[in-house]
Each structure stands twice: as C-alpha cells, then as structure tokens.
Scaffold this motif. Structure first.
Motif, PDB file in Angstrom:
ATOM      1  N   SER B  51       0.891  -1.031   0.036  1.00 28.64           N
ATOM      2  CA  SER B  51       0.126  -0.126  -0.121  1.00 28.64           C
ATOM      3  C   SER B  51       0.885   1.062   0.126  1.00 28.64           C
ATOM      4  O   SER B  51       0.633   2.346  -0.524  1.00 28.64           O
ATOM      5  CB  SER B  51      -0.817  -0.020   1.190  1.00 28.64           C
ATOM      6  N   ARG B  52       2.074   1.134   0.345  1.00 29.71           N
ATOM      7  CA  ARG B  52       2.845   2.463   0.522  1.00 29.71           C
ATOM      8  C   ARG B  52       3.615   2.734  -0.794  1.00 29.71           C
ATOM      9  O   ARG B  52       3.642   3.842  -1.370  1.00 29.71           O
ATOM     10  CB  ARG B  52       4.025   2.175   1.592  1.00 29.71           C
ATOM     11  N   PHE B  53       4.059   1.536  -1.463  1.00 32.12           N
ATOM     12  CA  PHE B  53       4.951   1.902  -2.643  1.00 32.12           C
ATOM     13  C   PHE B  53       3.996   1.692  -4.096  1.00 32.12           C
ATOM     14  O   PHE B  53       4.605   2.306  -5.076  1.00 32.12           O
ATOM     15  CB  PHE B  53       5.998   0.691  -2.751  1.00 32.12           C
ATOM     16  N   VAL B  54       2.764   0.964  -4.205  1.00 28.77           N
ATOM     17  CA  VAL B  54       2.491   0.621  -5.525  1.00 28.77           C
ATOM     18  C   VAL B  54       1.304   1.732  -5.655  1.00 28.77           C
ATOM     19  O   VAL B  54       0.599   2.075  -4.762  1.00 28.77           O
ATOM     20  CB  VAL B  54       1.829  -0.700  -5.259  1.00 28.77           C
ATOM     21  N   GLU B  55       1.311   2.127  -6.966  1.00 32.10           N
ATOM     22  CA  GLU B  55       0.094   3.046  -7.429  1.00 32.10           C
ATOM     23  C   GLU B  55      -1.137   2.615  -7.345  1.00 32.10           C
ATOM     24  O   GLU B  55      -1.219   1.414  -7.955  1.00 32.10           O
ATOM     25  CB  GLU B  55       0.778   3.539  -8.838  1.00 32.10           C
ATOM     26  N   SER B  56      -1.923   3.111  -6.712  1.00 40.17           N
ATOM     27  CA  SER B  56      -3.531   2.597  -6.719  1.00 40.17           C
ATOM     28  C   SER B  56      -4.288   3.832  -6.426  1.00 40.17           C
ATOM     29  O   SER B  56      -4.087   4.679  -5.753  1.00 40.17           O
ATOM     30  CB  SER B  56      -3.497   1.488  -5.679  1.00 40.17           C
ATOM     31  N   ALA B  57      -5.784   3.576  -6.714  1.00 40.30           N
ATOM     32  CA  ALA B  57      -6.660   4.689  -6.506  1.00 40.30           C
ATOM     33  C   ALA B  57      -6.603   4.955  -5.107  1.00 40.30           C
ATOM     34  O   ALA B  57      -6.535   6.237  -4.722  1.00 40.30           O
ATOM     35  CB  ALA B  57      -7.917   4.350  -7.259  1.00 40.30           C
ATOM     36  N   SER B  58      -7.112   3.772  -4.246  1.00 37.16           N
ATOM     37  CA  SER B  58      -7.378   4.290  -2.779  1.00 37.16           C
ATOM     38  C   SER B  58      -5.932   3.413  -1.997  1.00 37.16           C
ATOM     39  O   SER B  58      -6.187   2.132  -1.831  1.00 37.16           O
ATOM     40  CB  SER B  58      -8.624   3.587  -2.299  1.00 37.16           C
ATOM     41  N   PRO B  59      -4.844   4.031  -1.632  1.00 29.84           N
ATOM     42  CA  PRO B  59      -3.793   3.225  -1.599  1.00 29.84           C
ATOM     43  C   PRO B  59      -3.999   2.485   0.129  1.00 29.84           C
ATOM     44  O   PRO B  59      -3.527   1.609   0.228  1.00 29.84           O
ATOM     45  CB  PRO B  59      -2.798   4.275  -1.195  1.00 29.84           C
ATOM     46  N   LEU B  60      -4.870   3.068   0.650  1.00 32.45           N
ATOM     47  CA  LEU B  60      -4.928   2.498   2.111  1.00 32.45           C
ATOM     48  C   LEU B  60      -5.852   1.456   2.296  1.00 32.45           C
ATOM     49  O   LEU B  60      -6.047   1.126   3.448  1.00 32.45           O
ATOM     50  CB  LEU B  60      -5.539   3.827   2.987  1.00 32.45           C
TER      51      LEU B  60
ATOM     52  N   VAL C 129      -8.471   8.239   7.199  1.00 29.70           N
ATOM     53  CA  VAL C 129      -8.860   7.312   6.069  1.00 29.70           C
ATOM     54  C   VAL C 129      -9.276   6.272   6.349  1.00 29.70           C
ATOM     55  O   VAL C 129     -10.416   5.680   5.713  1.00 29.70           O
ATOM     56  CB  VAL C 129      -7.903   7.592   5.174  1.00 29.70           C
ATOM     57  N   ILE C 130      -8.417   5.436   7.389  1.00 26.92           N
ATOM     58  CA  ILE C 130      -8.936   4.044   7.674  1.00 26.92           C
ATOM     59  C   ILE C 130     -10.174   4.005   8.048  1.00 26.92           C
ATOM     60  O   ILE C 130     -11.306   3.275   7.872  1.00 26.92           O
ATOM     61  CB  ILE C 130      -8.116   3.380   8.381  1.00 26.92           C
ATOM     62  N   GLY C 131     -10.633   4.789   8.954  1.00 27.71           N
ATOM     63  CA  GLY C 131     -11.937   5.086   9.753  1.00 27.71           C
ATOM     64  C   GLY C 131     -13.140   5.224   8.622  1.00 27.71           C
ATOM     65  O   GLY C 131     -13.854   4.511   8.831  1.00 27.71           O
ATOM     66  N   GLU C 132     -12.666   5.870   7.760  1.00 33.23           N
ATOM     67  CA  GLU C 132     -13.694   6.317   6.706  1.00 33.23           C
ATOM     68  C   GLU C 132     -14.017   5.043   5.893  1.00 33.23           C
ATOM     69  O   GLU C 132     -15.272   4.509   5.777  1.00 33.23           O
ATOM     70  CB  GLU C 132     -13.406   7.456   5.785  1.00 33.23           C
TER      71      GLU C 132
END
Lengths: 432, 104, 163, 367
Positions: B51-60, C129-132
């Motif tokens: 999630s830190r390095f890869v490009e994506s719409a919603s990284p989290l 963001v995680i919470g949302e």
C-alpha cells in the motif's frame, strides 16, 4: 525538511523567549542550518534535547515528590514526616537514593536470569516513553503523533508484560501471586482507560495531543466540564495502572508481602520505585492534557510560560493520588475486577454513546459553540450523577444493608440477639 | 542506496518462512501458535509495503485489510489457546507428538 | 525512502525483527520464546512506522505487544506440567528444505516482477482514512468481524470454563 | 472436566507484616480461595506458668504484665483478684475505684491499637492508626504519671494498688475524658461510612452465635456475633456493679461488627471513667500483707473482662509461699481457635482482615 513544524506557526519568537522552550530549540536548529550542517543533524539534536529534558525532569521531580509525598501523607496522619536529613528533611530522597544505590543486588538462585535482569530496565520504558507524546508547551512536544492517544494506551499495555516478567522471573510464590493478580487487573482496566479516552477523542475528533489542547483552548472549555464521568473513570484506571491506593494490589504489604518486586534489591528495586512515580506523573500529565486543558489556562499562557502552567496542573493533580494514598483502604482483587467489568465498562459505553450523540447534534445543526457546550456541560454533569448512583443501586453496591449498621446497646447480660446465619463455615454473606 | 519495495517484500518473506518453520517443527502447541502469529505479521508487513509503494486509486485499502487481519488473528489466538488448555486438561500434555490418537 | 536516516532505520529494524524471530525458534525456555516474540512484534511495529502507517504501528504495539502475548502467557500458566521447553518434534527434519524452497520462490517472485512503483511519498494522515473506509466501503466485513470476535470470545470462555 | 490444579500452600508468618506478632498461618489455596488453614503457635512461649511456681505471690505480678503486653493493667488486676480471693484479703474502697479507672483507660488504649491495626490490614496505610495512637499516647502518659511505666505497668498489688495517684492525675484524666467523645466521633467520621472498608469487612469472616459459644469465644468477638455477654455485668468484680454502662452487641458477626463493637466499647469506657472519677473516694490505697504471703491451701479461679475477652487466673496454693499451680486463661488463645472456621472459603486478603479483626496478642497466646 524534518521538524518543519518547529519553524511553522507564529513568526518565530526570539530564541530567548522562554515562554515556550520550543523557540530556543527552533533558534538552535536555525543556527545549525545556517552553519550548513548535514540534513539529519537538526533531527538528532532536537530529539536528543527532548529526550534528555524529559529524563532529567522526571528523575528530579521524582526525587522532589518522594519527599513531598512523605511530608503530605505525614500531615494527613497527624505526624511530621522526614525532617532529619537536611533542612525540613529535603535531603531525605537523596539519602534514600544513595541507600538504594549502595545496597547489594541479590539474584535468587533459581531465578530466570534473563528476565530477572531485564525487567527493572524495561519497567522504566513505558513510564518514560509516554512523555514523548505529551505537550509541555505549544511547540514543546517531542513527537506530536497524530495517533497520540492510541500511542499512550499502547505504551501503557506494555506495562502488563513487564510486570509479569518481574513476577515470573523471581521464582517466588508471593511474587507469582502478585504478578498474576496485577496482570489480570491491568488488562481489565486497560479497557476502561480506552473508553475514558475515547470519550475525549469523540469531542475533539482528533487523536493528536496538540489538537486536543488546541480544541480546549479554542472553545476554552476544558473537557472535564463536558465529560466528568470519563475523568473519574480515568483517574481510577490510572490509579490501578500505577498500583496506588486504593488499588495497590501488586504490593499489598499486608497480604503477599511486596508482590512482584519482592526479590529485587538495590538499584533494581529503586528502578521499580522510580518507575512507579514517573508513571504517576505520566498519568497525571495525560489527565491534565486530555481533560484539564494541557498547558493553556484561558489566555494566561500568553504571559506565564505554558510549561509552567502544565507542571503546576500536573503537580496539583498528582496531589490527588497522594491524598488517595493517605486516606483510602485497599480493595480486594475480585472486588476490583467486578468493579471494572460490571460497573465501569457499561457506564463508560453509555458515556461514549451520549458523547457521540451530543457531537452529532452539535455538528449536524451547526449550533454555535458558546450555546451548545455549556448546555452539554450541565447535561453531562447531571447525567453523570444519575448514572453513577442509578447503576450503583442496580448493581446493589449501595443497598441499605451494605451500609454500616451501628451495634445495638444492651443493658443486661445473656440475651442472644440475632438468629444465626445458616451455619456455612466461614462463608461470606449470602448474596441476597 | 535507497530502500525499495523489494526490501520489505523480502523481509516479509523471511518472517513468513520463520513462522512456517516454527509451526512445523515445534513440539509445544503454544509454540505452534506463536509461529502462526508470526506468519500473520509477515503478511501484514507485505500488505503495508504494497500500500505504501504501489500506485493505486485508494492506497489505504492495504491498511484496512491489515486491521481485519489483526482482529481475526486475535480472535483465532484466543480460541486456539482455549483449545490448547482444554487438550491439556484432557490429555495432561500439549506435546503435539503425543496428541495423535483419534480415539478422543 | 532515500534519505540515509530511514535506510539505517530499516536495516536495524529488519535485523531486530528477524533476529528475535530466529531466537524464538532457537531458545529452549518457552517463556523466553514469548519475550523474543514480543521483541519481533515491536520490530514489525517499527517497520510500519517506516512505511508511514502510523495507526497500524500503534495498533500493532497495542495488540501484538500488549494483548496476545498476555493470552499466550496465561495459556502457558494454565498448562503447568506440560513440557515448558521449546523442543522440536521428531519429524521436524524435512521442514527445513521445504521452508527454504518456499522462501526462495517468494523472494524470486518479489524481486523479478517490476511493481508499478508509485512516485508519491508517505501518507500524512492514515487514521481518518482507515476509519472512513471501515465504515463506508468495508462496513459489511466490519460487522462480520465484530460478530466473529463475539463468537470467538464466547467460544473461548465456554471451552475453558469449568463449572 | 474439573481443573486438575495442585493446591498452592502459602506460608503467612512467622515473619510477616500483618500477623500481629510471631504467628504462623499455613494457608492451602486453590487459586485465590483458601481450602485449609493450619496455625502454628509457640514462637513466643516463655513457660511463664512454670516459672511462676518458683516465685512468691508478689513476685509473680510482673509476669501478668508481660502476658498480654497491650493490656498490662487488666492482667495485673485479674491475678491480684485471684490472689486476694485465695488469701482472703480485703481491698480498700479507693483502690477498687482506682483499679476500675486504670482498667478502663487500658481498654481504651488497647482498643485504639486493635482498631488501628485492623484498618491497616484492610489497607488504609497507617492513617487511622496514627490518629488512634495519638489518643493511646495520652493514656500511656497517664499510666506513666501513676506508676512510672507505660507498657509493663506492674501497678497493682495483692490488697490494692502500689502507689496513690499523684495530684495531677485526676485533672489530666478529666481532660482526656472530656476530649475523648469528639475524638471517637472523628474516627467514626473517617471510617464508619467508608465504602471500601464496608466492602472489605462486611460479611467477611462470619462467626455465628452458636459457633462462638461452642468455641467459648469471649470479648468483642462474642459480642460481635450478637451474644450480649460481658463479665463486668455478668460477674461484676471490683466496683463494676456500682457503675452504669451499656454492652454493644453486633448483628451479623462479621469483621465489620467486631470493629463497630470495639469502637462502641471505647465510648462506654469513657462513660465509666467519668463515673469513676466522680466517685473516687479518699482513704488508703492498699493493705500491707506479709512479704512471703502464704495463703491457706486451696484453689481459686478469678476472671475479668480484658479488652480481648475473658482473662482468668487459676491459682492453686499448697500453703507454701509460691503458688503450686499458676494458669492463665488467655482470651486471644481461645478466640484464635475459631480462625479456621471463619477463613475457609475466603481469599488470602480476607484471611488477613479476619486475623486483624480477631485482635490477638501473641504474648498472651503463647504465654
């Protein structure tokens, strides 16, 4: 650039403006940058200053407070307290420290070497690391994480492991009994702490300590006005975490001698005592930051340095723990457990629910803060009283026969006055 | 030299390998459980690294998955330890080699 | 992740984590194994901080270094006469090559494929963001997870309760 | 499937902060619950009863101070009554009243310590104890004024008391009597409604009335269990029949009731002191008896209400200068026998609280 928040904020006051020691550190960083030091140097320098500052402050205020506590508890107990060593006994803590340093450090024969050696060191870790997040002044905070509150709880939970390690490794029956009691107690009160702090975060909707103090400063209402129940619960849970009366189960002197640190001698035992006081300061600091407005005092912090106000509140609050130690007897372990699970948790869940409702009402209709917050304050205080007394009645804590009954005065001899309980040897009162 | 995605993936893989080795070779059921916890952590590291390095719409989303993994791992640990205690009570041992009789 | 501070931090944390994980395998006394396990979990929390996942780092410390080891310790306490040593099972030998092979494949996959690298830096604020996300797109798994936790809690209590 | 845990034997004592002296209690625990209590005594045994057989009646008086060292006056009184009954000695009026005043002062001092250490065992670290020691200090000053000693007073003689009280004694005693009621009110304010103390002591260590009588318990423990029995009323000695006071009786026989009974008894002792000081007549304080008093052969048993219960002296004389047999019926020794009934089933912390409420003195238990 690291630590840019040190440079942000109002135009950097002169470095000698000691109302916020952050200015001095900011000035120093600027000086280092002008000299063109390597990029990581300011980071290391400000980190070191923060760490050394916290260490020195906590150790020296612990020394002072050992003396203050013994004098205050003595005053409560109608006696004088230490007055032999030095004027007014001020050198007593120094004498204690020397004694503890020179005493021999005994290791029991079949002790668990590794854990026995490690636990006095590790017991200091949670107590000191908590201070990294607590703001002494506007820019005087070592690491203003935006998960500050969660960080405080996480560091508090490490304490459980260290207590167990100490009890388990000294391989003595009493220590193990004390350690298992304390671990069970710390776990149940960790939950109470989480819910008590959650009620605060619901209002300030940010876990960053700086933001919480900022919220209390902007609306200049301390969260204790709006959340009294959460503060009371946190004080009790804090007293449990640092093993102070009325919950000093760990080293219940009258029962299992000295609990998990029975086998420790010399400076190892000293570390446990130091950690207990520093953890006490940590709990007091958390309460002051979260509930009593941190380093702000309705504008006074413009003149009086913020960190002075913070320390004043911290020591003032620490007096509550000393006062509790001087007056209250100790609760039994199962009563404490029952109190946490059956009484405090449901109460706090309801409290968080109400806090959420209130904030929802406030945000949805966009009321003005001046009108809404006082209304919430009054409502919450009344609700707190109703909830505490009502839930106490429901659980039977305040039932009439639990109240003290005076003995019956009799003139003549020989009358057997009461019908004996069903003859259960040594049983306690059958729960009606 | 800078630290890239591969470094974290390798770290996750090594942790996973140690977890599997622990789970496979240890005699004590509690030690096996420790191995499983270690494997969960290895997976968490990999998720967060992606999630830190890869490009994506919603990284989290990686973080949300890690939150779910942590809750499930905690629940699983509780039940597994309860089972271990129960086995100990019936069989007086939690040494996996000895718990092999199917006639329970 | 290029400035020298985080490189040093990465290697030390990686060494700490893998080292204590290996100690968990090697050490004989089970309680020492738990302590080393906690150390490796704290190392993993450090790795999360490096990957700027601050909420997860703190949650990791809270749960993996505060709650689960206590569970394990209580389990060890409740099984007093069980073998408290950390010995290997008899049929442990074939495990080593198997694990080695698995490790080699994973590492080769990781290094060979070129992942679509993102160019942005770390995240500023992850908690909100995680919470949302938890309460909007992932609300169903969130509810299922809570039901699962309830079931696990009840199950554990019923299993171990001796009335 | 019952949990197979081996019982966990814990040794409380002989060197332990809350065993009120050298007393050892072996608790067999199942988790926190106590399954069995085994008491080991004798660490303070000085074979007082054998030594007394080689000493004259007057030389035996110092032994009685050291049996129950927290209530020396009542110890002296009990032995002197027994000797006087044996030798048929008449005690003058003034000595009788002085004996009543001194034993009531001793009761206040002993109860102050008993309640203080009981609250200590509940966990309130020294605060109530320090308040009560402040009062005990005043009583001990009065003793020092009367007979020069604070603890081992050796004040009473066969046939009266050793010396008459100095002039300053009565005004000082009146000052104490005037000040005492609001001091007791102060303790009650601090302790009576204290939720934690009620939670720790109410319903802990229940001693039903019939079991108390079966174990021949006496003193505040018996009255705490609801049986109104006080030797000062049941078998009045000295001038207790001319004094008016009440007997406090508890309701459900637990540690909290014993604490309440002791608190109330301190108040009643103040009432007796007031009447004693008013009615103190003039006249001689003792009768001179021969140094080697040789009472006629025979046996006697004299008993008084000491702060811990019925303290009796069984003295047998064979006509010689020394008693043939000298036995002390110690109240705490017999009150201790019920400890097992009261603590089985409770937790370790409760056992300490119950031991505190029994209020034992090892000097009297081991003799």
């Amino acid at each position: 650039m690291p630590f840019d928040w040190l440079r942000a904020g109002p135009p950097l006051a002169e470095w000698w403006d000691l109302r916020d020691l952050g200015n001095a550190v900011g000035g120093l960083l600027g000086w280092i940058d002008d000299r063109g030091g390597p990029s990581w140097l300011p980071y290391v320098v400000s980190g070191l200053i923060g760490i050394v500052g916290i260490l020195l402050w906590s150790v020296f205020s612990q020394l002072f407070f050992v003396w203050a506590e013994r004098r205050l508890v003595a005053r409560i107990q109608v006696r004088l307290g230490p007055n032999r060593a030095g004027p007014l006994g001020l050198l007593q803590p120094v004498a204690d420290a020397l004694k503890v340093l020179t005493k021999e450090m005994i290791t029991p024969r079949n002790a668990d070497r590794l854990l026995f050696w490690a636990s006095p060191i590790l017991v200091m870790v949670p107590a000191l690391v908590v201070f990294a997040v607590l703001p002494f002044g506007e820019r005087m905070v070592l690491a203003d994480l935006n998960v500050g509150v969660l960080f405080v709880i996480a560091i508090g939970s490490i304490n459980t492991i260290v207590v167990f390690m100490a009890g388990w490794s000294s391989s003595n029956k009493f220590s193990l009994l004390g350690a298992m009691r304390t671990v069970a107690m710390l776990i149940s009160y960790e939950l109470v702490q989480v819910l008590a702090l959650l009620a605060v975060v619901v209002f300030t909707n940010s876990m960053r300590m700086g933001a919480i103090v900022g919220w209390q400063d902007d609306f200049n209402t301390w969260i204790v006005f709006v959340q009294p129940l959460a503060l009371l619960a946190y004080i009790f849970a804090g007293a449990v975490e640092i093993n102070r009366t009325p919950t000093d189960i760990a080293e219940a002197e009258s029962e299992i001698v000295a609990g998990y640190h029975t086998e420790y001698g010399g400076i190892r035992w000293g570390m446990f005592q130091l950690a207990e006081y520093v953890a006490g300061f940590a709990i007091a600091a958390i309460v002051v930051t979260m509930y009593l407005g941190g380093w702000t005092l309705w504008g006074l912090e413009e003149w009086v340095p913020g960190w002075l106000i913070f320390l004043g509140k911290l020591y003032g609050f620490f007096f509550v723990f000393i006062w509790m130690r001087g007056t209250l007897p100790r609760l039994r372990v199962d009563q404490l457990m029952g109190f946490a699970w059956k009484y405090l948790l449901p109460l706090l869940l309801v409290n968080v629910l109400l806090a959420g409702l209130e904030v929802l009402i406030w945000q949805e209709n966009g009321f003005a803060a001046e009108a809404v917050l006082p209304a919430f304050a009054v409502a919450n205080w009344a609700l707190a009283v109703v909830l505490v007394v009502g839930w106490g009645q429901v659980l039977g804590h305040l039932r009439p026969e639990h109240r003290a009954k005076r003995p019956v005065l009799v003139k003549e001899v020989g009358a057997i006055l009461y019908e004996p309980y069903p003859l259960r040897p040594g049983g306690s009162v059958p729960e009606a | 030299m800078s630290v890239g995605l591969e470094h974290f993936l390798v770290l996750g893989a090594v942790l996973f390998a140690i977890g599997i080795y622990l789970a496979l070779t240890k005699r004590n059921a509690v030690a096996v459980l420790m191995g499983i916890e270690l494997m969960f952590n290895a997976v968490n590291v990999t998720f967060v690294a992606f999630s830190r390095f890869v490009e994506s719409a919603s990284p989290l989303t990686g973080h949300v998955f890690v939150v779910f993994i942590i809750t499930v791992a905690a629940a699983e640990a509780a039940v597994a330890l309860a089972l271990a205690v129960l086995v100990y009570r019936n069989r007086e041992t939690i040494n996996i080699d000895e718990i092999n009789l199917l006639k329970w | 992740m290029d400035d020298s501070g985080s490189v040093v931090a990465f290697w030390t944390l990686a060494a700490l984590t893998v080292g204590s994980a290996l100690m968990v395998v090697a050490v004989r006394n089970l309680v020492h194994a738990v302590v080393y396990l906690i150390l490796s979990f704290v190392g993993v929390a450090g790795i999360f901080v490096l990957l700027s996942a601050d909420f997860l780092a703190v949650a990791q410390v809270l749960i993996y270094a505060g709650a689960i080891p206590v569970l394990i310790i209580f389990a060890i306490m409740l099984t007093p006469r069980a073998a408290r040593d950390n010995a290997e099972t008899s049929l442990g030998l074939p495990a080593l090559p198997l694990v080695g092979a698995l490790l080699a494949t994973i590492i080769s996959i990781a290094v060979v494929t070129d992942w679509p690298e993102a160019t942005r830096g770390g995240f500023e604020e992850t908690t909100s963001v995680i919470g949302e996300a938890l309460l909007s797109t992932y609300v169903l798994p969130f509810e299922i997870a809570s039901v699962l936790l309830l079931a696990a809690m009840l199950g554990a209590i019923i299993l171990v309760r001796e009335d | 499937m019952a949990m197979k845990t081996e019982p966990f034997v814990v040794n409380i004592g002989p060197q332990h902060p809350s065993t009120h002296g050298v007393f050892r209690m072996k608790l067999t625990l199942d988790g926190e619950r106590i399954i069995d209590v085994d008491m080991i005594l004798g660490y303070l045994h000085r074979s007082m009863e054998k030594l007394a057989e080689e000493r004259t009646y007057t030389q035996n008086i110092p032994f009685t101070d050291r049996a129950d060292y927290l209530a020396a006056m009542t110890g002296n009184l009990a032995y002197c009554l027994a000797a006087e009954k044996l030798a048929g000695v008449e005690v003058p009026e003034r000595a009788q009243w002085l004996r009543v005043i001194m034993s009531e002062l001793q009761r206040i001092a002993s109860h102050a310590l008993a309640i203080g250490t009981f609250i200590n065992d509940c966990g309130a670290w020294h605060t109530p104890l320090m308040y009560m020691l402040r009062e005990r200090e005043k009583v001990l000053d009065l003793f020092e004024m009367a007979c020069g000693a604070r603890l081992t007073v050796n004040y009473m003689r066969i046939g009266g008391v050793a010396f008459d009280v100095p002039d300053g004694f009565v005004p000082a005693c009146r000052a104490l009597v005037k000040e005492m009621p609001d001091r007791i009110a102060e303790y009650e304010g601090l302790l009576l409604e204290n939720e934690i103390l009620v939670a720790r002591a109410r319903g802990v260590g229940i001693l039903p009335a019939d079991m108390a009588i079966a174990y021949s318990i006496s003193g505040p423990m018996l009255r705490g269990s609801g049986v109104a029995w006080d030797l000062r009323k049941a078998d009045p000695y000295a001038v207790y029949d001319q004094v008016d006071f009440d007997i406090p009786v508890g309701t459900n026989g637990d540690s909290y009731d014993r604490f309440l009974v002791r608190m109330e008894e301190m108040r009643q002792s103040v009432r007796i002191l007031e009447q004693g000081l008013d009615a103190l007549p003039g006249g001689p304080v003792n009768v001179d008896i021969p140094v080697a008093l040789m009472p006629p052969p025979g046996e006697t048993y004299a008993r008084i209400e000491s702060p811990r219960g019925e303290l009796g002296f069984y003295v047998v004389s064979d006509g010689g200068p020394a008693p043939f047999r000298f036995h002390i019926r110690a109240a705490s020794y017999i009150n201790l026998s019920a400890l097992r009934e009261m603590t089985v089933g409770l937790t370790v912390a409760d056992a300490i609280v119950v031991l505190g409420s029994v209020d034992i003195v090892m000097g009297e238990v081991d003799r």
